[in-house]
Design a protein around this motif. Sequence first.
Motif, mmCIF file in Angstrom:
data_model
loop_
_atom_site.group_PDB
_atom_site.id
_atom_site.type_symbol
_atom_site.label_atom_id
_atom_site.label_comp_id
_atom_site.label_asym_id
_atom_site.label_seq_id
_atom_site.Cartn_x
_atom_site.Cartn_y
_atom_site.Cartn_z
ATOM 1 N N ILE A 139 0.717 -1.210 -0.290
ATOM 2 C CA ILE A 139 0.119 -0.198 0.013
ATOM 3 C C ILE A 139 0.947 1.268 -0.009
ATOM 4 O O ILE A 139 0.828 2.126 -0.670
ATOM 5 C CB ILE A 139 -0.906 0.016 1.246
ATOM 6 N N THR A 140 1.957 1.133 0.859
ATOM 7 C CA THR A 140 2.881 2.556 0.878
ATOM 8 C C THR A 140 3.426 2.739 -0.360
ATOM 9 O O THR A 140 3.404 3.993 -0.777
ATOM 10 C CB THR A 140 3.901 2.296 1.982
ATOM 11 N N ILE A 141 3.876 1.578 -1.350
ATOM 12 C CA ILE A 141 4.452 1.686 -2.440
ATOM 13 C C ILE A 141 3.646 2.233 -3.313
ATOM 14 O O ILE A 141 4.080 3.193 -4.194
ATOM 15 C CB ILE A 141 5.157 0.604 -2.709
ATOM 16 N N LEU A 142 2.378 1.696 -3.475
ATOM 17 C CA LEU A 142 1.291 2.311 -4.396
ATOM 18 C C LEU A 142 1.138 3.706 -4.290
ATOM 19 O O LEU A 142 0.885 4.425 -5.273
ATOM 20 C CB LEU A 142 0.003 1.234 -4.312
ATOM 21 N N ARG A 143 0.799 4.084 -3.021
ATOM 22 C CA ARG A 143 0.639 5.446 -2.586
ATOM 23 C C ARG A 143 1.713 6.320 -3.182
ATOM 24 O O ARG A 143 1.313 7.411 -3.602
ATOM 25 C CB ARG A 143 0.589 5.487 -1.080
ATOM 26 N N ASP A 144 2.844 5.919 -2.840
ATOM 27 C CA ASP A 144 4.240 6.771 -3.259
ATOM 28 C C ASP A 144 4.280 6.943 -4.846
ATOM 29 O O ASP A 144 4.597 8.034 -5.314
ATOM 30 C CB ASP A 144 5.329 6.218 -2.688
ATOM 31 N N GLN A 145 3.945 5.923 -5.646
ATOM 32 C CA GLN A 145 4.239 5.809 -6.968
ATOM 33 C C GLN A 145 3.047 6.333 -7.691
ATOM 34 O O GLN A 145 3.308 7.051 -8.919
ATOM 35 C CB GLN A 145 4.593 4.422 -7.410
ATOM 36 N N LEU A 146 1.862 6.321 -7.212
ATOM 37 C CA LEU A 146 0.469 6.461 -7.933
ATOM 38 C C LEU A 146 -0.025 7.741 -7.501
ATOM 39 O O LEU A 146 -0.875 8.189 -8.219
ATOM 40 C CB LEU A 146 -0.309 5.374 -8.271
ATOM 41 N N ASN A 147 0.116 8.172 -6.211
ATOM 42 C CA ASN A 147 -0.591 8.962 -5.383
ATOM 43 C C ASN A 147 -2.186 9.057 -5.860
ATOM 44 O O ASN A 147 -2.720 9.988 -6.116
ATOM 45 C CB ASN A 147 -0.198 10.164 -6.009
ATOM 46 N N PRO A 148 -2.826 8.006 -5.439
ATOM 47 C CA PRO A 148 -4.233 7.797 -5.727
ATOM 48 C C PRO A 148 -5.118 8.542 -4.781
ATOM 49 O O PRO A 148 -4.493 8.708 -3.835
ATOM 50 C CB PRO A 148 -4.430 6.395 -5.622
ATOM 51 N N LYS A 149 -6.470 8.861 -5.164
ATOM 52 C CA LYS A 149 -7.218 9.343 -4.079
ATOM 53 C C LYS A 149 -7.610 8.417 -2.977
ATOM 54 O O LYS A 149 -7.769 8.735 -1.737
ATOM 55 C CB LYS A 149 -8.630 9.767 -4.584
ATOM 56 N N GLY A 150 -7.729 6.917 -3.342
ATOM 57 C CA GLY A 150 -7.854 6.051 -2.291
ATOM 58 C C GLY A 150 -7.618 4.656 -2.663
ATOM 59 O O GLY A 150 -7.291 4.431 -4.032
ATOM 60 N N ILE A 151 -7.394 3.798 -1.797
ATOM 61 C CA ILE A 151 -7.251 2.328 -1.986
ATOM 62 C C ILE A 151 -8.211 1.469 -1.276
ATOM 63 O O ILE A 151 -8.348 1.426 -0.228
ATOM 64 C CB ILE A 151 -5.672 1.941 -1.734
ATOM 65 N N PHE A 152 -8.980 0.691 -2.047
ATOM 66 C CA PHE A 152 -10.172 -0.084 -1.937
ATOM 67 C C PHE A 152 -9.724 -1.517 -1.767
ATOM 68 O O PHE A 152 -9.127 -2.029 -2.786
ATOM 69 C CB PHE A 152 -11.388 0.184 -2.507
ATOM 70 N N TRP A 173 -6.881 2.754 2.552
ATOM 71 C CA TRP A 173 -6.283 4.110 2.555
ATOM 72 C C TRP A 173 -6.873 5.146 1.639
ATOM 73 O O TRP A 173 -7.577 4.952 0.852
ATOM 74 C CB TRP A 173 -4.920 3.937 2.098
ATOM 75 N N GLY A 174 -6.921 6.456 2.259
ATOM 76 C CA GLY A 174 -7.349 7.475 1.384
ATOM 77 C C GLY A 174 -8.863 7.680 1.552
ATOM 78 O O GLY A 174 -9.423 7.518 2.580
ATOM 79 N N GLU A 175 -9.367 8.155 0.629
ATOM 80 C CA GLU A 175 -10.753 8.623 0.466
ATOM 81 C C GLU A 175 -11.656 7.437 0.219
ATOM 82 O O GLU A 175 -11.231 6.541 -0.568
ATOM 83 C CB GLU A 175 -11.268 9.572 -0.653
ATOM 84 N N VAL A 176 -12.936 7.359 0.882
ATOM 85 C CA VAL A 176 -13.753 6.237 0.450
ATOM 86 C C VAL A 176 -14.374 6.475 -0.904
ATOM 87 O O VAL A 176 -14.744 7.824 -1.277
ATOM 88 C CB VAL A 176 -15.028 6.501 1.500
ATOM 89 N N PRO A 177 -14.309 5.720 -1.827
ATOM 90 C CA PRO A 177 -14.805 5.605 -3.218
ATOM 91 C C PRO A 177 -16.356 6.343 -3.436
ATOM 92 O O PRO A 177 -17.210 5.672 -2.476
ATOM 93 C CB PRO A 177 -14.566 4.437 -3.973
ATOM 94 N N PRO A 178 -16.619 6.937 -4.236
ATOM 95 C CA PRO A 178 -17.888 7.443 -4.306
ATOM 96 C C PRO A 178 -18.754 6.413 -5.063
ATOM 97 O O PRO A 178 -18.258 5.397 -5.328
ATOM 98 C CB PRO A 178 -17.821 8.520 -5.106
ATOM 99 N N GLU A 179 -20.064 6.511 -4.711
ATOM 100 C CA GLU A 179 -20.964 5.526 -5.252
ATOM 101 C C GLU A 179 -20.578 5.077 -6.605
ATOM 102 O O GLU A 179 -20.620 4.040 -6.741
ATOM 103 C CB GLU A 179 -22.213 6.014 -5.246
ATOM 104 N N PHE A 180 -20.476 6.185 -7.651
ATOM 105 C CA PHE A 180 -19.879 5.750 -8.969
ATOM 106 C C PHE A 180 -18.566 6.561 -9.128
ATOM 107 O O PHE A 180 -18.559 7.911 -8.886
ATOM 108 C CB PHE A 180 -20.863 6.347 -9.846
ATOM 109 N N ILE A 181 -17.670 5.724 -9.629
ATOM 110 C CA ILE A 181 -16.531 6.367 -10.205
ATOM 111 C C ILE A 181 -16.527 6.460 -11.523
ATOM 112 O O ILE A 181 -16.893 5.710 -12.138
ATOM 113 C CB ILE A 181 -15.240 5.194 -9.855
ATOM 114 N N GLU A 182 -16.145 7.484 -12.097
ATOM 115 C CA GLU A 182 -16.202 7.876 -13.652
ATOM 116 C C GLU A 182 -15.010 7.339 -14.187
ATOM 117 O O GLU A 182 -13.904 7.942 -14.067
ATOM 118 C CB GLU A 182 -16.520 9.411 -14.026
ATOM 119 N N VAL A 183 -15.009 6.371 -15.188
ATOM 120 C CA VAL A 183 -13.848 5.980 -15.872
ATOM 121 C C VAL A 183 -14.133 6.060 -17.349
ATOM 122 O O VAL A 183 -15.226 6.252 -17.809
ATOM 123 C CB VAL A 183 -13.752 4.496 -15.392
#
Length: 394
Positions: A139-152, A173-183
Motif C-alpha cells: 500500500i505504501t509503495i502504491l501510494r508513493d508511486q501513483l498518488n491515488p485518491k483512495g485504495i479499496f 487508505w485515503g478517500e472512500v470511493p464515491p458511489e460511482f467512479i467515472e472511468v
Amino acid sequence: MIDVILKKGKEKAAVLRHPWIFSGAIEKIKGKPENGEVVTVKSAEKEFLAYAYYNDQSRVALRLLEWDENITIDKQWYQEKLSKALASRSHVLDENTNTCRLVFSEADFLPGLIVDKYADFLSLQVLSAGIEAVQEDIITILRDQLNPKGIFDKSDGGARKHENLEPVQGLLWGEVPPEFIEVKENGITYHINIADGQKSGFYCDQRDNRLILAEYTKDKTVLDCFCYSGGFSLNSLNKGATHVTSVDSSALAIETLMHNLELNGFSKDKQNSIQSDVNKQLRAFKEEGKKFDVVILDPPKYAPSRAALDRAARAYKDLNRLGMLLLESGGILATFSCSGAVDLETFKQIIAWAALDAGREVQIIKQFSQPEDHPIRISFPEGEYLKGLLLRVL
C-alpha cells in the motif's frame, strides 16, 4: 530462512520457472514456517531452486517468487517488481482510457496480488497469505508511486479460501470511493461501483475485444448477453448498431447500464435492457421467433476448477446452441469463456458440438484473448484464462 526440501525428481517445475509447487512434492521442512512466510526451496540434493511463499493450508504449498539466491525479498524487492509492472502499462492509459489492470499476480511475479486502476482510485485483491503479510508495504509503495485518491480492498473472492483466508472488503487508505467512479475506456464513459460491483468493479480484460467486435455491429441488431455494466452494448452503439438488446440477471448491472447509456448520450430508442436469467431469456426469444444480426455471449466462470469441467462444457454448449439459433443466416456470434480450466481447443470442441446440435455451419473469423495488461507469463500458461471466438453462423 527456513529450508523446504522437495522430493527427488520434483524440482522440474521450479527449474522451468513455473511459480507453483504442490504440497505433495515436499519431502521435508527444516523448521516451522508461518503461513505466508518466505522460505528457501531446495532440491533433494540440497541445491537452491527459488524463494517462495509457504502455506500449509493450500494445495499450492509454495508460490515461487525469485530464482536468484543472491537477491533478498524485502521492501526494495517489492518496490522493483511493482515499478516494473506499473511501467509496462503506462502506454495503455491515455485520454481515452483511464482504467486498466496494473498488477496481474503471477504474471508480474507477485503471486496473489491484483491491482486495478479506476481513474483516481485503486482496487486491490489480496489472494495469498504471502501478499497479505506484506500488504502494508505494498500500500505504501502504491501510494508513493501513483498518488491515488483512495485504495479499496476487494479481497472477497473465493480464491482466498484456498489459502485459508477470510474474505474482506473495505477502505485500505485515503478517500472512500464515491458511489460511482467515472472511468473512460476506448473513449466511452462508465460509472462503476467498486464497493458493490462484481469482482473488482469492472471487467477491463475485455477492453480490446469490445473494440474489435464493435467493428462488426454497424447497422446491425445486437444481443448482448451477461451485459453487466454495458461494455459490449455501449461499444456497439458507439460504432453505429441500429439496435442493442442487453440482458443480465443482476438488477444492479441493468441499473448501471442504463446510467451509462444516459452518461454517453446514446438514444434510448436504440437500446432495451432486460433483467432476466440469460438462458431463460434466450429460450423465450427462440419461442418468439426473434432473430439478431450479432449475438454476444460473455458468461461468468462456469468451470472454477477441472472437477467442474464436464458440467461447464454442457452449460457452454447449451448456451452457444441457443445463441446460434437466434442468429440470422450469416450472423456473427462472439462467444467467450473466462474459465481457466477450459483451454482454447476444448472451447472450440464445445462450439463444434453446439453447432451440430443447432444444425448450423460455423466459421471461425477471429480468436479473442486477454489484453496486454493481463499478460501471460510463458512459464505459467495457467495465466491464460480468457479466450473467445468470433464466429460467422451460416
